[in-house]
Structure formats: structure tokens, C-alpha cells
Design a protein around this motif. Structure first.
Motif, PDB file in Angstrom:
ATOM      1  N   LEU A 698       7.968  67.479  71.316  1.00  0.00           N
ATOM      2  CA  LEU A 698       6.877  67.727  70.375  1.00  0.00           C
ATOM      3  C   LEU A 698       6.639  66.518  69.476  1.00  0.00           C
ATOM      4  O   LEU A 698       7.551  65.745  69.197  1.00  0.00           O
ATOM      5  N   GLY A 699       5.398  66.386  69.024  1.00  0.00           N
ATOM      6  CA  GLY A 699       5.084  65.406  67.999  1.00  0.00           C
ATOM      7  C   GLY A 699       4.587  64.067  68.485  1.00  0.00           C
ATOM      8  O   GLY A 699       4.169  63.233  67.684  1.00  0.00           O
ATOM      9  N   PHE A 700       4.589  63.835  69.784  1.00  0.00           N
ATOM     10  CA  PHE A 700       4.111  62.547  70.289  1.00  0.00           C
ATOM     11  C   PHE A 700       2.582  62.515  70.263  1.00  0.00           C
ATOM     12  O   PHE A 700       1.914  63.526  70.059  1.00  0.00           O
ATOM     13  N   ASN A 701       2.013  61.358  70.484  1.00  0.00           N
ATOM     14  CA  ASN A 701       0.564  61.214  70.408  1.00  0.00           C
ATOM     15  C   ASN A 701      -0.107  61.030  71.763  1.00  0.00           C
ATOM     16  O   ASN A 701      -1.287  61.336  71.909  1.00  0.00           O
ATOM     17  N   ASP A 702       0.620  60.536  72.753  1.00  0.00           N
ATOM     18  CA  ASP A 702       0.010  60.236  74.048  1.00  0.00           C
ATOM     19  C   ASP A 702       0.088  61.452  74.967  1.00  0.00           C
ATOM     20  O   ASP A 702       1.125  61.751  75.539  1.00  0.00           O
ATOM     21  N   LEU A 703      -1.036  62.154  75.113  1.00  0.00           N
ATOM     22  CA  LEU A 703      -1.059  63.325  75.981  1.00  0.00           C
ATOM     23  C   LEU A 703      -0.973  62.957  77.458  1.00  0.00           C
ATOM     24  O   LEU A 703      -0.770  63.832  78.300  1.00  0.00           O
ATOM     25  N   ASN A 704      -1.117  61.675  77.793  1.00  0.00           N
ATOM     26  CA  ASN A 704      -1.044  61.277  79.196  1.00  0.00           C
ATOM     27  C   ASN A 704       0.375  61.287  79.737  1.00  0.00           C
ATOM     28  O   ASN A 704       0.576  61.288  80.945  1.00  0.00           O
ATOM     29  N   ASN A 705       1.377  61.277  78.853  1.00  0.00           N
ATOM     30  CA  ASN A 705       2.760  61.342  79.309  1.00  0.00           C
ATOM     31  C   ASN A 705       3.129  62.800  79.532  1.00  0.00           C
ATOM     32  O   ASN A 705       3.458  63.531  78.600  1.00  0.00           O
ATOM     33  N   ILE A 706       3.075  63.226  80.766  1.00  0.00           N
ATOM     34  CA  ILE A 706       3.239  64.641  81.096  1.00  0.00           C
ATOM     35  C   ILE A 706       4.677  65.112  80.895  1.00  0.00           C
ATOM     36  O   ILE A 706       4.969  66.307  80.942  1.00  0.00           O
ATOM     37  N   ASN A 707       5.622  64.192  80.664  1.00  0.00           N
ATOM     38  CA  ASN A 707       6.999  64.598  80.395  1.00  0.00           C
ATOM     39  C   ASN A 707       7.152  65.215  79.014  1.00  0.00           C
ATOM     40  O   ASN A 707       8.159  65.844  78.720  1.00  0.00           O
ATOM     41  N   ASN A 708       6.173  64.986  78.153  1.00  0.00           N
ATOM     42  CA  ASN A 708       6.213  65.530  76.802  1.00  0.00           C
ATOM     43  C   ASN A 708       5.209  66.669  76.648  1.00  0.00           C
ATOM     44  O   ASN A 708       4.332  66.864  77.477  1.00  0.00           O
ATOM     45  N   GLY A 709       5.364  67.403  75.566  1.00  0.00           N
ATOM     46  CA  GLY A 709       4.370  68.408  75.213  1.00  0.00           C
ATOM     47  C   GLY A 709       4.531  69.739  75.926  1.00  0.00           C
ATOM     48  O   GLY A 709       5.306  69.904  76.866  1.00  0.00           O
ATOM     49  N   VAL A 710       3.755  70.696  75.455  1.00  0.00           N
ATOM     50  CA  VAL A 710       3.697  72.038  76.048  1.00  0.00           C
ATOM     51  C   VAL A 710       2.551  72.056  77.044  1.00  0.00           C
ATOM     52  O   VAL A 710       1.424  71.652  76.724  1.00  0.00           O
ATOM     53  N   LYS A 711       2.824  72.512  78.267  1.00  0.00           N
ATOM     54  CA  LYS A 711       1.801  72.548  79.303  1.00  0.00           C
ATOM     55  C   LYS A 711       1.368  73.982  79.595  1.00  0.00           C
ATOM     56  O   LYS A 711       2.212  74.896  79.630  1.00  0.00           O
ATOM     57  N   ILE A 712       0.070  74.150  79.802  1.00  0.00           N
ATOM     58  CA  ILE A 712      -0.483  75.437  80.222  1.00  0.00           C
ATOM     59  C   ILE A 712      -1.126  75.216  81.572  1.00  0.00           C
ATOM     60  O   ILE A 712      -2.093  74.449  81.696  1.00  0.00           O
ATOM     61  N   ARG A 713      -0.608  75.856  82.603  1.00  0.00           N
ATOM     62  CA  ARG A 713      -1.085  75.664  83.975  1.00  0.00           C
ATOM     63  C   ARG A 713      -1.840  76.904  84.461  1.00  0.00           C
ATOM     64  O   ARG A 713      -1.699  77.985  83.924  1.00  0.00           O
ATOM     65  N   GLY A 714      -2.614  76.692  85.532  1.00  0.00           N
ATOM     66  CA  GLY A 714      -3.327  77.801  86.158  1.00  0.00           C
ATOM     67  C   GLY A 714      -4.643  78.132  85.486  1.00  0.00           C
ATOM     68  O   GLY A 714      -5.114  79.274  85.555  1.00  0.00           O
TER      69      GLY A 714
END
Length: 794
Positions: A698-714
Motif C-alpha cells: 500500500l501507499g505507492f504511486n505507480d499503478l503500473n507495478n502490478i506487484n503492489n496494490g489491491v487488485k480487482i479482477r473479473g
């Protein structure tokens, strides 16, 4: 790959540049071939083997295999020699272009030493690294220009010796040290050179003595004896500077080396192990079960390890040298994948190839490689019904066990459950042989682009025949043919050949042609079934089109050998008497410029967010926003694990968002993180869930790094997503086509096709607190909704 200058030292070559290569293992994966081995070495209880541009190690105690590739920082260039230093625990890698890379076993860092590579006073063809000879902390590097000395303790170059007549640059194939004298086996009739290591002036060619005459390929010390190999296959012992011939091999040895007082000599068909007195101890030979060529070999106390041209490394025992075990990491058959297709949980790789002028010769009798569940299934050529030059791959969407592969000389190959079952040709199908009256011996069925339509028909194009376009119904077995004679009267002289084939929602077939730009055909369009765009008046930079792609807005992206074009009005193209294409104009420092002007475009693919991946012949791969105005990524071999800037083909796994990139020097993938939109929200899910502190995502700025963040699929194609806390307070919101993940707006929450990414920040740009959050998804077209719960623990 990313390079930073570590330190500088003034030496013979000027300024020594040691560059720390970047490790790209986070979002990248490499899929290199380890079938053809260039060299082997050993040290620290491991065997190291070099394939064309990658390394693997084999642990002698645990049998563990590990790879070192461009993902770990290697250059991707062609390897010629490797050497492991036991003293310094370093793997030294030499390349055809003069580059040297040093891999530290303690921290896996890759240091790129570019002094020889960058030396302008040495011709490129003379920079090849032929041999490494380590002695007292120095490595004597044999090259096609002479000998360079490298200090492993200080990681710096010392002197370079040009030892030809008058100080000229001559080929040195190998060196050895014997009785404090440095001996060099020289090519091109420059005999053997020797000089004393105690002489401080070895840069003076006059300090070097010449022994014998002719060309020599190897020289090696074994205990108190000195041996040398001539280019005439004669093997000599050197005694008091006299060459005493002791043996002549029936085939020219390719590698001569010493290990633990044993002499190991490798020829194409044999490996010979001798004691220091040239007594033969063991012979390992090629046999019918392991039909390959030997290239280099090394030994341990009990085993022989042989690098081969097509099987990887063969291990045998001294007591039974002709019983082999194959040692090789998993990988495709070859590095030079020409066409790939990632579909239905498989990646297909074909190696057929044809040149820019559609010439398939020399014909390639290569197999196929299939990647599934992180394992490779490699199908040899002799299991493919003699189908040569395999190129375009199409999988039946109504029966994914059926795959059809264009054999760009022999027809169309069908596989059922990955087993070749039928080769369609002019004798058992609607396919036709080319006929050139003036060249009666030139035959073949030049099938290239292929594609299934929405009804389950397979469409193909064949060059040099009148009825270019053909359809095949796998259910009924019926073939139909369609002529291009209306716009291409003579199929031999008016069109050199065809590449890609795509089919739009209206059933129009779009074909990339070499001499006629883009040809469109729709048999159901009434009287006007065919049209083309190819002239300069239509704004085409070239008639030669290599790749085409239909995007999610029914706009046709066109890659020519001289740049990029877009056809915006595809729906009325067939009826348009003068269709035109458009270039994409971008602002570069406020100056309007044409996007990819004069670039040879090799492939174009569209992802789930309508972004474009564009491959080029010599500038790497670009990732553009839907309209091409924003360059999201530009990957080259200098800033990524691409082994070369030449892109052969691109394919996108629509489920995972993984982008596979084929090059002539290896296959890599990049996890872009987007995915194809779903038809409904029923399978939508959020991950990781719960979000725990140890994830640190959490807290990073680059949404292109898919290793970070919460993902919603489908997700479906057009959605609005609101994230609220348990009390209903709005925390974040995103909408398809507005909040795009790769936007310059630096959103905290954005959508990429069927995937959304949230960095865990709220509307005030602060990371949210621990708690339960509601994710409310609304389809803006169907009004379908779905609510997900997410737990965050900080």
C-alpha cells in the motif's frame, strides 16, 4: 538494461567502465533455450554451461539447476567463452562482440566490462573473446586482436599485447603458462608465440619469440608437459621449443583444456580424457540415442560433462562413458521464436521464419514449443509430419484441443491435443501450390496469416496464387476460396506475399500485404467485396505492411516497413472509393512529430485496455495509450531484459495481462497487469484479501507495478467502482475509460480492461486505516452490480 557507472580506472584501454547490471526479476520472466551449449566450466562444486546468451549451473551435490539470464542482468549478446574462478568465486563470461560480464556468486551481481567492446581502434570482427586463462590473480584474455590482461582482484584491465609482426593485431586462440613463460596459440599462420612473465615490457612485440609455423588452435599445460593443437588436427608436445607430433585426430578438435592434471580434448563426435603423459583414460562418443554434436567438455573426479549442439549437457561416468544423462533447465527448443500465440492457458512458439521479402528459404525443419503450467512441451520436427517453416498459429475457439499452424511452404498443419494429425496441402484440401511458368522448380504452398472468425471458420491467406483467401470449416471439412484478381491481376508479379490476417466484428478480413498495403475482403458486402489502401496518395508511407491489429474501437493499426498508420473508418472501407489512413502526431517538447516515423514495425497487439504494444525491427518495443499520444513504456535491451532490440512477435495472455515478446535471441514476458474484460461481473474478486502488513503493497504511486496494490479482477468493459469504509464514507472511485492506470494523472485508483488497481490511498491521498472496506461495482451498460468486501490490516 539500466546501467550506472561504478568507478573509473585509467588503464591501457583508456577509462575502464564496470557497469552494475540491473536485476529485472520483479515483473519480467525469461524463457531461454538451453539445448545448444557453447561452453562449459566448473568450480565451487558446480558445473556451469553457457547456451547462446544464457547460463545455467548444475550443483554436483544437490543436482539443483539455476539459470542466469537477461532477467538477472546478462546482456543477451552471443556468448563465446566462460570461465569460473575458484579463487575469487566469479563467473567470467566472454562474448562475440568483446563484451565481458562477471557474475559474483556471493551477491549474484552482474558487472559489465565494456572496454574491449567500446575500443574504437579495434575492428568489431576482432573483438571476439576466444579464451580465458587465469594465473596468479590475472586473466589472460585471448581475442582476435591479441591478448588483454585483466586483474580479478582489482577488477581492472592491465596491458594489452599486440604480438603480430610489427606489433600487428593477430588472432590468439588460447594461452597457457609454462615455466613462467606465457604461450599463445595463434591463428592465420602466426604459429606459437611465447614471452617471459617476468619481462615488464611485454607490450613490445619484439619481446615475443615464435615457435613453429602454421596456425594453432590450442595450447595447454598439463603438470610438467606442454601440449599444442595445430589447425591440421595434429597434436604436439612442445619440448625445448621443438614441436613433437604425437597424434593426429581424424576430425578437428574443438576444445582443449586441463583439469586436475587431466587433459580433455573434445571433437564433434568424441571426448577424449588423457593423463598428463597423453595416456588415454576414457572416450565418450556420440551414439544413435544421443545423436548430436559435442562442442566442449570438462570433468570431475568421476564424471564427464559435455556441452552439445542440441541436447544441453550430457553427463557420463568414467567407468561407463557412453551412458548419458541429460542435464538441462526447462526451456523452448530454440531462442529464435518467429511467431507466438498465448491463448487458452498455453503459449505456442513456432520457429519457421521467412525474410522481409517473404522468402522462406532456406527451409526450416524445426519443431514446436508449447508452454503450459510453467513447463515446456517441445515437439521435435520428426513428429510434425514433415511440415517445414511453421509460422502463424490459430487455436479453434470452439474446440481448443485443435490447433492449426501455417507451414509456409508445405501447407497447413493440424494438431489435436498437441499431436500432429494432418498436413493439409494441395492433395487433400483447398490449398494450392504456387505456379511460376518461368521457374518450374520453384514450388510450395506459401500459407501465412490465419485466423478463426466468430462462426468457427478458419481463414488463411496463401501467396502467389489467384485465390489468396481461403476458409475451412473444421466441422464439415469444407473449403472455399476467394480471388483477389479484381485488384491484384497477376499474383506472381503484382504481390510479393502476405503477413497478418485479422477479422473484424462485421466479418471483414484484413490482410497485410507486401506490395499492396492493406487488403480488405468481405464476401457478404454485396457488389463491393474488396478494397485496399497502399499508395502515398492514401498517406501510406510504404506498400509493405508487416503487421495489422484491430483495436477495441474498430480502428485498424497498421505497421509498415516505414512507419505506423491508423485507419479510423473501417466500417465504410469497402465502399470508400479513396480510403485514407492517418499518421499519429505527438508533441515532442512542443514540436509536432510523427509517431514512429520511418520505423520498421514488426508487430502490433492490443490489450484489454485498448493500449497498443508495438514491436520494431531495431528500436525495441513500445507501449502506447489507446490513441498513441502517451508512451507508457519504451523497452530496449538497455533498460529491460530484452536480449535484442529486434522484436519478432508479441502475444498477450488476456487473463493475466502477461505480454510475451519473441525476439531472435530469446523469449521474455512482462507482467503488465491488465486483463481482458469479462461478459458479466459474476466472477469478480479482490486480492490479496485480507491485506496484511507483511505484503507491504500500500501507499505507492505507480499503478503500473502490478506487484503492489489491491487488485480487482473479473470486471466488465464499462464499470464504475466505489470503495467505501464500513460506515459508507467514500474512500476511492474509478471509472472505465476515464481513470486509466497508465494515465499521467497519477490516479490512486484506476482501471485497466478487466482489472482495477488501488494503491490503498483515500481521497485525501493518505493510506487508509485498518478496517473492512466495501467495493461496489456497477456495470454502466447492463446495470449489473456486485459488492465485494476487503479487509485491511496495518
Amino acid at each position: 538494461m539500466g546501467r550506472c557507472k561504478l568507478f573509473f580506472l585509467v588503464v591501457f584501454f583508456g577509462i575502464t567502465q564496470i557497469i552494475v547490471s540491473q536485476n529485472f526479476s520483479s515483473l519480467w520472466e525469461g524463457y531461454f533455450s538451453y539445448y545448444s551449449i557453447k561452453d562449459v566450466t566448473q568450480g565451487n562444486n558446480k558445473i556451469y554451461a553457457a547456451s547462446e546468451n544464457a547460463i545455467f549451473s548444475y550443483d554436483l551435490s544437490t543436482s539443483e539447476l539455476q539459470t542466469i539470464t537477461t532477467i538477472n542482468g546478462l546482456s543477451g549478446e552471443t556468448i563465446t567463452k566462460i570461465k569460473y574462478s575458484e579463487t575469487y568465486q566469479l563467473l567470467i563470461i566472454g562474448y562475440q562482440n568483446g563484451l565481458i560480464e562477471i557474475v559474483s556468486e556471493s551477491d549474484n551481481e552482474v558487472l559489465s566490462v565494456v572496454d574491449i567492446l567500446d575500443k574504437v581502434t579495434i575492428a568489431p570482427n576482432l573483438k571476439r573473446i576466444n579464451h580465458f586463462n587465469e594465473y596468479n590473480g590475472l586473466v589472460y584474455i585471448s581475442t582476435n586482436y591479441g591478448i588483454s590482461v585483466y586483474d580479478l582482484n582489482r577488477l581492472e584491465f592491465g596491458d594489452t599485447y599486440f604480438i603480430g609482426s610489427g606489433g600487428s593485431q593477430i588472432t590468439v586462440n588460447q594461452t597457457t603458462v609454462f615455466n613462467d613463460m606465457l604461450y599463445a596459440a595463434c591463428g592465420n599462420n602466426n604459429a606459437i608465440k611465447k614471452a617471459s612473465l617476468t619481462n615488464p615490457n611485454l607490450i613490445d612485440y619484439q619481446q615475443w619469440q615464435t615457435i613453429g609455423n602454421g596456425a594453432f588452435l590450442a595450447i595447454q599445460t598439463v603438470e610438467d608437459r606442454l601440449y599444442s593443437l595445430g589447425s591440421n588436427s595434429a597434436f604436439y608436445e612442445i619440448v625445448n621449443d621443438n614441436l613433437n607430433q604425437i597424434f593426429t585426430y581424424s576430425e578437428l578438435p574443438l576444445d582443449v583444456r586441463e583439469f586436475n592434471s587431466y587433459l580433455v580434448i573434445t571433437t564433434r563426435n568424441n571426448v577424449f580424457v588423457y593423463d598428463d603423459s597423453f595416456g588415454l583414460l576414457a572416450t565418450a562418443s556420440v551414439n544413435s540415442e544421443f545423436n548430436t554434436s559435442f562442442l566442449a567438455a570438462t570433468i570431475t573426479d568421476n564424471h564427464i560433462y559435455i556441452g552439445t549442439s542440441s541436447l544441453g549437457v550430457l553427463q557420463s561416468e568414467f567407468i561407463n562413458p557412453n551412458t548419458y544423462q541429460v542435464i538441462r533447465p526447462d526451456g523452448p527448443l530454440m531462442n529464435n521464436g518467429f511467431k507466438i500465440n498465448a491463448i487458452y492457458d498455453k503459449l505456442w512458439v513456432a520457429f519457421g521464419d521467412y525474410d522481409i521479402f517473404q522468402n522462406p528459404f532456406p527451409l526450416r525443419s524445426y519443431g514446436l514449443s508449447i508452454y503450459k503450467n510453467e513447463q515446456w512441451n517441445n515437439i521435435p520436427f520428426d513428429s510434425l509430419l514433415a511440415a517445414r517453416n511453421l509460422t502463424y498459429i490459430s487455436v479453434n475457439p470452439f474446440n481448443p484441443s485443435q490447433t492449426f499452424i501455417s507451414a509456409t511452404h508445405d501447407g497447413l498443419l493440424k494438431l489435436d491435443n498437441d499431436v500432429a494429425t494432418i498436413l493439409y496441402n494441395d492433395s487433400n484440401s483447398g490449398l494450392e501450390q504456387l505456379v511460376i511458368p518461368s521457374r518450374p522448380n520453384e514450388t510450395g504452398i506459401r500459407v501465412t496469416g490465419s485466423k478463426f472468425d466468430q462462426s468457427g471458420l478458419l481463414w488463411t491467406v496463401t501467396s502467389f496464387i489467384d485465390k489468396v483467401l481461403k476458409s475451412y470449416d473444421p466441422v464439415s471439412g469444407q473449403w472455399r476460396s476467394y480471388s483477389f484478381k479484381e485488384i491484384i491481376p497477376d499474383p506472381i508479379t503484382d504481390e510479393l506475399g502476405y503477413n497478418d490476417l485479422v477479422i473484424d466484428r462485421n466479418g471483414t478480413k484484413w490482410i497485410a500485404a507486401y506490395s499492396n498495403g492493406v487488403v480488405a475482403y468481405n464476401e457478404n458486402n454485396g457488389s463491393k467485396v474488396i478494397n485496399r489502401v497502399y499508395t502515398m496518395d492514401q498517406n501510406m508511407p510504404s506498400t509493405a505492411v508487416k503487421s495489422i491489429a484491430m483495436d477495441n474501437r474498430s480502428q485498424l493499426w497498421i505497421g509498415t516497413i516505414k512507419g505506423l498508420r491508423v485507419l479510423y473508418n473501417t466500417s465504410n472501407f469497402l465502399d470508400d472509393p479513396n480510403p485514407r489512413v492517418s499518421e499519429i502526431v505527438i508533441l515532442d517538447d512542443g514540436i509536432p512529430k510523427e509517431l514512429l516515423s520511418n520505423q520498421l514495425i514488426t508487430d502490433i497487439k492490443v490489450d484489454g485496455s485498448n493500449n497498443k504494444w508495438v514491436g520494431t525491427f531495431d528500436s525495441g518495443i513500445f507501449y502506447f495509450s489507446p490513441d498513441g499520444q502517451q508512451t507508457i513504456y519504451h523497452f530496449t535491451k538497455d533498460n529491460s531484459p530484452l536480449p535484442t532490440n529486434t522484436i519478432s512477435d508479441i502475444s498477450i495472455d488476456s487473463k493475466s495481462g502477461k505480454v510475451y515478446i519473441a525476439t531472435p535471441k530469446g523469449l521474455v514476458s512482462f507482467l503488465s497487469g491488465g486483463s481482458e474484460a469479462e461478459e458479466a461481473l459474476s466472477n469478480a474478486y479482490v486480492y490479496p484479501n485480507p491485506v496484511r502488513p507483511e505484503y507491504n503493497i500500500l501507499g505507492f504511486n505507480d499503478l503500473n507495478n502490478i506487484n503492489n496494490g489491491v487488485k480487482i479482477r473479473g470486471l466488465t468493459e464499462n464499470v464504475n467502482i466505489k470503495i467505501t469504509d464500513i460506515e459508507g464514507n467514500l474512500v476511492a472511485e474509478a471509472q472505465s475509460r476515464i481513470n486509466q492506470r497508465a494515465s499521467r494523472s497519477n490516479y490512486n485508483f484506476a482501471i485497466d480492461g478487466g482489472t482495477a488497481v488501488w494503491n490503498g490511498k483515500n481521497l485525501a491521498n493518505n493510506i487508509v486505516a485498518s478496517g473492512v472496506y466495501l467495493i461496489m461495482i456497477s456495470d454502466l451498460d447492463s446495470f449489473e452490480t456486485k459488492v465485494l468486501k476487503l479487509a485491511i490490516i496495518r
